[in-house]
Design a protein around this motif. Structure first.
Motif, PDB file in Angstrom:
ATOM      1  N   GLY A  10      13.544  -2.180   8.000  1.00 18.75           N
ATOM      2  CA  GLY A  10      15.017  -2.366   6.926  1.00 18.75           C
ATOM      3  C   GLY A  10      15.817  -0.616   6.936  1.00 18.75           C
ATOM      4  O   GLY A  10      16.320  -0.811   6.074  1.00 18.75           O
ATOM      5  N   GLY A  11      14.794  -0.002   7.959  1.00 20.07           N
ATOM      6  CA  GLY A  11      15.533   1.385   7.762  1.00 20.07           C
ATOM      7  C   GLY A  11      14.464   2.049   7.980  1.00 20.07           C
ATOM      8  O   GLY A  11      14.611   3.660   8.305  1.00 20.07           O
ATOM      9  N   ARG A  12      13.616   2.312   7.731  1.00 21.32           N
ATOM     10  CA  ARG A  12      12.448   2.936   7.206  1.00 21.32           C
ATOM     11  C   ARG A  12      10.976   2.862   7.241  1.00 21.32           C
ATOM     12  O   ARG A  12      10.792   1.433   6.741  1.00 21.32           O
ATOM     13  N   ARG A  13      10.633   3.232   8.105  1.00 22.79           N
ATOM     14  CA  ARG A  13       8.742   3.043   8.639  1.00 22.79           C
ATOM     15  C   ARG A  13       7.848   2.935   6.698  1.00 22.79           C
ATOM     16  O   ARG A  13       8.565   4.522   6.576  1.00 22.79           O
ATOM     17  N   MET A  14       7.563   2.587   6.196  1.00 16.82           N
ATOM     18  CA  MET A  14       6.537   2.245   5.158  1.00 16.82           C
ATOM     19  C   MET A  14       5.353   2.291   5.806  1.00 16.82           C
ATOM     20  O   MET A  14       4.370   1.368   5.391  1.00 16.82           O
ATOM     21  N   LEU A  58       4.589  12.427   3.361  1.00 15.08           N
ATOM     22  CA  LEU A  58       3.426  12.129   2.911  1.00 15.08           C
ATOM     23  C   LEU A  58       3.912  11.611   1.596  1.00 15.08           C
ATOM     24  O   LEU A  58       3.559  12.673   0.433  1.00 15.08           O
ATOM     25  N   VAL A  59       3.658  10.454   0.759  1.00 14.91           N
ATOM     26  CA  VAL A  59       3.897   9.897  -0.902  1.00 14.91           C
ATOM     27  C   VAL A  59       3.395   9.415  -1.130  1.00 14.91           C
ATOM     28  O   VAL A  59       1.723   8.709  -0.765  1.00 14.91           O
ATOM     29  N   SER A  60       3.779   9.018  -2.732  1.00  6.38           N
ATOM     30  CA  SER A  60       2.629   7.962  -3.940  1.00  6.38           C
ATOM     31  C   SER A  60       3.065   6.559  -3.095  1.00  6.38           C
ATOM     32  O   SER A  60       3.763   6.553  -2.582  1.00  6.38           O
ATOM     33  N   ILE A  61       2.270   5.707  -3.893  1.00  2.40           N
ATOM     34  CA  ILE A  61       2.317   5.030  -3.886  1.00  2.40           C
ATOM     35  C   ILE A  61       3.629   4.367  -4.834  1.00  2.40           C
ATOM     36  O   ILE A  61       3.793   3.440  -4.397  1.00  2.40           O
ATOM     37  N   LEU A  78       8.246   6.765   5.279  1.00  6.05           N
ATOM     38  CA  LEU A  78       6.649   7.318   5.008  1.00  6.05           C
ATOM     39  C   LEU A  78       5.385   6.808   4.869  1.00  6.05           C
ATOM     40  O   LEU A  78       5.158   6.227   5.573  1.00  6.05           O
ATOM     41  N   CYS A  79       4.396   7.843   5.022  1.00  2.95           N
ATOM     42  CA  CYS A  79       2.941   6.843   4.753  1.00  2.95           C
ATOM     43  C   CYS A  79       2.541   7.570   3.475  1.00  2.95           C
ATOM     44  O   CYS A  79       1.962   8.302   2.376  1.00  2.95           O
ATOM     45  N   VAL A  80       1.238   6.427   2.614  1.00  6.46           N
ATOM     46  CA  VAL A  80       0.230   6.295   1.499  1.00  6.46           C
ATOM     47  C   VAL A  80      -0.915   6.749   1.662  1.00  6.46           C
ATOM     48  O   VAL A  80      -1.321   6.098   2.417  1.00  6.46           O
ATOM     49  N   ILE A  81      -1.314   7.451   1.208  1.00 10.45           N
ATOM     50  CA  ILE A  81      -3.203   7.388   1.965  1.00 10.45           C
ATOM     51  C   ILE A  81      -3.996   6.804   0.757  1.00 10.45           C
ATOM     52  O   ILE A  81      -3.572   7.402  -0.769  1.00 10.45           O
ATOM     53  N   VAL A 103      -1.199  17.314  -0.486  1.00 13.26           N
ATOM     54  CA  VAL A 103      -0.393  15.551  -0.139  1.00 13.26           C
ATOM     55  C   VAL A 103      -1.193  14.292  -1.469  1.00 13.26           C
ATOM     56  O   VAL A 103      -2.594  15.164  -1.751  1.00 13.26           O
ATOM     57  N   PRO A 104      -0.391  13.886  -2.162  1.00 15.72           N
ATOM     58  CA  PRO A 104      -0.909  12.668  -2.974  1.00 15.72           C
ATOM     59  C   PRO A 104      -1.607  11.439  -1.954  1.00 15.72           C
ATOM     60  O   PRO A 104      -1.139  11.317  -0.856  1.00 15.72           O
ATOM     61  N   ALA A 105      -2.332  10.952  -3.323  1.00 15.55           N
ATOM     62  CA  ALA A 105      -3.354   9.623  -2.410  1.00 15.55           C
ATOM     63  C   ALA A 105      -3.631   8.876  -3.982  1.00 15.55           C
ATOM     64  O   ALA A 105      -3.805  10.096  -5.050  1.00 15.55           O
ATOM     65  N   ILE A 106      -4.286   8.039  -3.148  1.00 15.65           N
ATOM     66  CA  ILE A 106      -4.447   6.929  -4.894  1.00 15.65           C
ATOM     67  C   ILE A 106      -6.040   6.538  -3.963  1.00 15.65           C
ATOM     68  O   ILE A 106      -6.452   6.231  -3.300  1.00 15.65           O
ATOM     69  N   THR A 107      -7.047   6.479  -5.306  1.00 13.68           N
ATOM     70  CA  THR A 107      -8.455   6.004  -4.895  1.00 13.68           C
ATOM     71  C   THR A 107      -8.288   4.730  -5.431  1.00 13.68           C
ATOM     72  O   THR A 107      -8.197   4.587  -7.278  1.00 13.68           O
ATOM     73  N   TYR A 108      -8.971   3.992  -5.296  1.00 11.11           N
ATOM     74  CA  TYR A 108      -9.028   2.514  -6.177  1.00 11.11           C
ATOM     75  C   TYR A 108     -10.426   1.937  -6.303  1.00 11.11           C
ATOM     76  O   TYR A 108     -11.613   2.202  -5.269  1.00 11.11           O
TER      77      TYR A 108
END
Length: 365
Positions: A10-14, A58-61, A78-81, A103-108
């Protein structure tokens, strides 16, 4: 290929990438841990550098979800860690790199494990199975749950590696079966401290809060690392809501994001997440995300060390670039495992199979 993926998306890879354990000594840790959970600190840093070089921001969720929903427009791909499980390795070896690079990241987090000395069932079983092999021990199946033959049989006969057999087994059996086999094997092996893996320790709440103060995000991953598609609805509700509330209470943040254990989800689980105020759920489906897609079925690429090893056994920048650009998926070489499952819980005796096998945490090429 990147341009084609942009059109498809749709225009950008995520791209959303998933890790478990970032370790300082990969070769040493490989001798005692599930291989598919491991990546070296050096390779992890290189992944971040490769993603940036490949044109990803590199962005947040939350940023990624906003772009998917059309609430904002991204100027770059966009790439999310992301990290699953809250292993202390993340705090020790990934957090300093992320902080240094900004670089932002999220841990579950599976909250019942945070701040305890417990180990995950997959790590405990892997350790026990390796001990069984090392001692050339023959288990007495008559005193183990019936399902234990499906796990131990292929290993003892040499048909499967420990990792492969464990991966298949966890995909078929609920938590209560895993814990029953762990208890039975520990008893037969005579007990003792060496039957509990030293590695695989989990972060405590002070470490979580320290990361949160530096802007790193946290999401829920159930209470007890529970594959929810194998559990009754009342357990689903409890695991989702209580894990969310625990993180919010301990860390003082709003929790809006969730990771499905094994990457498995169902319509019932999605409805529960939405009713409790979540905005996203991540799977382990290695497929492209699309603008306008469902935020509760976000696709992730699960990475580990060997995805970046070239033919000579050293780090390969071109191979890593192919992984991040999804060349193998685009060419049809890789076969993503669907995460959507029929919610198949039924009241059955220990050892009965309650769901089909699929991708899980322990899977490794």
């Amino acid at each position: 290929m990147a341009a084609y993926r942009r059109v498809q998306s749709g225009g950008r890879r995520m791209l959303i990438v998933s890790y478990h354990r970032v370790v300082s000594d990969f070769t040493g840790e490989l001798q005692r841990s599930i291989p598919g959970l491991l990546i070296s600190q050096e390779t992890f840093r290189r992944h971040i550098e490769e993603a940036s070089a490949a044109g990803f921001d590199l962005v947040s969720i939350g940023d990624a979800v906003d772009v998917m929903a059309g609430r904002r427009v991204a100027k770059k791909d966009l790439c999310v860690i992301t990290f699953d499980d809250g292993y202390r390795d993340i705090y020790r070896y990934a957090y300093p790199i992320l902080k240094q690079l900004g670089v932002p990241a999220i841990t579950y987090l599976p909250t019942a494990f945070i701040g305890t000395n417990r180990r995950f069932n997959h790590d405990r079983l892997f350790h026990l199975l390796r001990r069984t092999q090392e001692r050339q021990f023959q288990p007495v199946f008559a005193t183990l749950p019936e399902a234990s033959m499906a796990l131990l049989g292929p290993i003892l006969s040499g048909q499967k590696t420990v990792s492969a057999a464990l991966d298949d087994f966890i995909g078929e059996h609920p938590t209560r079966v895993l814990t029953a086999i762990i208890d039975g094997l520990e008893q037969q092996l005579g007990g003792g401290q060496d039957l509990l893996p030293e590695q695989g320790d989990i972060m405590n709440w002070d470490e979580v809060r320290r990361m949160a103060r530096d802007g790193f995000e946290f999401g829920a991953h159930t209470l007890g690392h529970t594959v929810l598609t194998l559990e009754p609805q009342e357990v689903v509700e409890q695991e989702i809501l209580q894990s969310k509330r625990t993180i919010e209470s301990e860390v003082g943040i709003q929790v809006r994001d969730f990771a499905y254990c094994n990457g498995w989800y169902s319509d019932e689980i999605i409805r529960a997440l939405a009713s409790h105020g979540f905005r996203s759920g991540v799977t382990t489906e290695d497929l492209p995300n699309r603008i306008g897609g469902d935020p509760f079925t976000l696709k992730r690429k699960v990475l580990w060390e060997n995805f970046s090893l070239g033919m000579l056994g050293d780090y390969s920048s071109p191979l890593t670039g192919c992984q991040l650009d999804d060349c193998f998926g685009l060419l049809g070489v890789s076969r993503p495992v669907p995460g959507r499952r029929t919610h198949s819980y039924r009241n059955s005796l220990l050892g009965n199979v309650v769901a089909r096998p699929g991708k899980s945490l322990t899977e490794a090429p």
